[in-house]
Design a protein around this motif. Structure first.
Motif, PDB file in Angstrom:
ATOM      1  N   LEU A  66       0.811  -1.230   0.000  1.00 37.31           N
ATOM      2  CA  LEU A  66       0.000   0.000   0.000  1.00 37.31           C
ATOM      3  C   LEU A  66       0.839   1.273   0.000  1.00 37.31           C
ATOM      4  CD1 LEU A  66      -3.148  -0.404   2.249  1.00 37.31           C
ATOM      5  CD2 LEU A  66      -2.934  -0.566  -0.200  1.00 37.31           C
ATOM      6  N   ASN A  67       1.926   1.226   0.793  1.00 36.74           N
ATOM      7  CA  ASN A  67       2.848   2.357   0.808  1.00 36.74           C
ATOM      8  C   ASN A  67       2.135   3.699   1.047  1.00 36.74           C
ATOM      9  OD1 ASN A  67       5.376   3.260   0.750  1.00 36.74           O
ATOM     10  ND2 ASN A  67       5.611   3.278  -1.489  1.00 36.74           N
ATOM     11  N   ILE A  68       1.442   3.773   2.154  1.00 34.07           N
ATOM     12  CA  ILE A  68       0.663   4.964   2.480  1.00 34.07           C
ATOM     13  C   ILE A  68       1.564   5.998   3.152  1.00 34.07           C
ATOM     14  CG2 ILE A  68      -1.312   5.809   3.831  1.00 34.07           C
ATOM     15  CD1 ILE A  68      -2.447   3.788   2.109  1.00 34.07           C
ATOM     16  N   PHE A  69       1.399   7.260   2.748  1.00 39.14           N
ATOM     17  CA  PHE A  69       2.177   8.342   3.371  1.00 39.14           C
ATOM     18  C   PHE A  69       1.346   9.027   4.446  1.00 39.14           C
ATOM     19  CE2 PHE A  69       3.962   7.853  -0.869  1.00 39.14           C
ATOM     20  CZ  PHE A  69       5.281   7.601  -0.525  1.00 39.14           C
ATOM     21  N   SER A  70       2.052   9.770   5.270  1.00 40.69           N
ATOM     22  CA  SER A  70       1.385  10.472   6.364  1.00 40.69           C
ATOM     23  C   SER A  70       0.342  11.456   5.809  1.00 40.69           C
ATOM     24  CB  SER A  70       2.459  11.236   7.132  1.00 40.69           C
ATOM     25  OG  SER A  70       2.036  11.448   8.416  1.00 40.69           O
ATOM     26  N   PRO A  71      -0.912  11.379   6.280  1.00 38.97           N
ATOM     27  CA  PRO A  71      -1.897  12.345   5.784  1.00 38.97           C
ATOM     28  C   PRO A  71      -1.591  13.737   6.348  1.00 38.97           C
ATOM     29  CG  PRO A  71      -2.829  11.030   7.554  1.00 38.97           C
ATOM     30  CD  PRO A  71      -1.452  10.496   7.316  1.00 38.97           C
TER      31      PRO A  71
END
Ligand SMILES: Cc1cc2nc3c(=O)[nH]c(=O)nc-3n(C[C@H](O)[C@H](O)[C@H](O)COP(=O)(O)OP(=O)(O)OC[C@H]3O[C@@H](n4cnc5c(N)ncnc54)[C@H](O)[C@@H]3O)c2cc1C
Length: 411
Positions: A337-342
């Protein structure tokens, strides 16, 4: 037919208004906000008959202390020298027993399953993305796995359908994204929905039923005659009624105090953020157990939610360490997913109204004869909204209750 004033237009207030109006009562809902962004909007949207074990349970205090030492952990108590906090913590400690869990479990099951039936019915009237795909409790460590399996066995004993899945079986079930989990417990009983769509549907349905919804209308006081409320005060306006229903979530204790009623409820702040149109989309709702992060697919959106900070209702600060804790858990479990900080402005927060028993209060007041209290749903307010509305309607219409228990009378 009675004239009813509902204080608070979150999921519980709207469901109360809905079932009262369906029975022909005349209903007004008062809310201090614009009713677009509170706790009932940004939550994880899980309908959770699986959650039969209340928050107050053996081992929770010790676990809580361990978590308190880690700034990225899913649980935190904001230290304050405040009488309410000490009294709440003491009551929580007293309820963290096996006997309390055993008394609560069948009640939570019955409330949740009835609420799910009501959701099924509501979902025939509008599309708020209600689905029953179950809930996967995913774990990475053996220790957490054993705890989850034990919880699953308890739920099975209460008649819920539970499957115990290996990593390979999880990969077969979750085709949307690669998963890094040792195993999982699948509760077939659970559903999920898109809270914003549900709330929009309820508001429009209430309009059709003739319910008056007054936004930006903060109740700040009551006018009483003997043991009855005559009216509530909104600014210098009086709103009169035959029956009053307190559904003000985490703000309920403040209002109850004006009536001489003590409600032990503290806000449990949680965060959520949405990710849209990722190349990899989880298809099955899950809780990532080590970090207590909820993952809910909502159409083209995935919502991630987590953390519980016991605090006060003016604490609107976004704690970036906690949000990072959520993020680390997600990227740990879903390496693709490799989600970044919102951004801070994209991080939603809400206050779960937490009782020290882990059970909601759905009860006619003993002190004020025309007041019904319907609040304190903690982590399960979205799930239990419909059943709360139905029970309150039954109380006010003078019917026998579909589910009754002294445990719903609060502390
Ligand atoms: C991160 C997170 C994830 C969650 N996920 C889930 C989930 O997956 N499933 C689930 O079942 N639950 C979940 N919950 C819990 C759930 O969101 C809450 O239990 C639920 O929203 C509480 O609803 P409520 O109507 O009781 O309170 P609220 O939604 O807080 O509504 C109370 C309303 O009262 C109004 N009000 C307060 N004071 C006054 C006043 N003086 N006058 C007029 N109006 C007033 C407020 O403006 C507010 O609109 C989650 C919560 C969080 C924070």
């Amino acid at each position: 037919m009675k004239s009813c004033v509902v204080i608070g237009g979150g999921i519980n207030g709207l469901c109360v208004a809905y079932y009262l109006a369906l029975e022909g009562h005349q209903v007004t809902v008062l809310d201090q906000s614009d009713m677009t962004d509170g706790c009932s909007y940004g939550n994880a949207g899980l309908v959770v008959p699986s959650h039969v074990i209340p928050l107050a349970q053996p081992g929770m205090i010790a676990q809580g202390f361990r978590w308190m030492l880690d700034s990225k952990s899913p649980f935190y108590v904001k230290p304050r020298f405040h009488k309410e906090l000490f009294s709440w913590a003491w009551k929580f400690y007293r309820h963290s027993t096996r006997s309390h869990v055993e008394r609560s479990m069948p009640l939570l099951r019955d409330l949740s399953l009835f609420s799910k039936e009501l959701y099924r019915d509501l979902a025939t009237k509008a599309d708020f993305l209600y689905q029953e795909k179950g809930l996967l409790m995913l774990y990475q460590s053996e220790k957490v796995g054993n705890e989850e399996i034990e919880a699953g066995r308890e739920a099975e004993q209460l008649g819920l359908e539970v499957n115990y899945l290996s990593a390979a079986q999880i990969a077969d079930l979750e085709s949307g994204v690669e998963l890094n989990a040792r195993g999982g417990v699948l509760y077939k009983s659970d559903g999920h929905l898109y809270p914003q769509k549900l709330m929009s549907f309820l508001k429009s349905e209430l309009g059709t039923l003739g319910v008056k919804i007054l936004k930006q209308s903060r109740v700040h006081d009551f006018k009483r005659r003997g043991s009855r409320i005559e009216s509530v005060m909104v600014g210098d306006q009086e709103v009169r009624g035959d029956e009053f229903i307190l559904c003000a979530g985490s703000w309920s204790p403040r209002l109850a105090k004006k009536l001489g009623i003590k409600l032990s409820i503290l806000p449990g702040k949680g965060y959520s953020f949405d990710v849209q149109n990722n190349n990899h989309m989880p298809q099955v709702p899950a809780i990532l157990c080590e970090g207590k992060v909820a993952v809910t697919p909502m159409g083209e959106t995935i919502r991630f939610g987590g953390t519980m900070e016991i605090t006060h209702v003016n604490d609107n600060k976004i704690n970036s360490n906690r949000v990072e804790g959520i993020l680390n858990t997600i990227n740990d479990f879903y390496p693709e997913l490799n989600i970044f900080s919102p951004k801070k402005e994209d991080t939603w927060h809400g206050f779960r109204p937490c009782t020290p028993t882990g059970l909601p209060i759905i009860s006619r007041s003993k002190k004020v004869s025309n007041l019904v209290v319907a609040t304190g749903h903690s982590m399960m307010g979205l799930s239990l909204g419909p059943v709360t509305g139905k029970l309150v309607e039954e109380m006010i219409s003078g019917k026998s209750l579909s589910i009754s228990s002294e445990l719903l009378q609060g502390e």
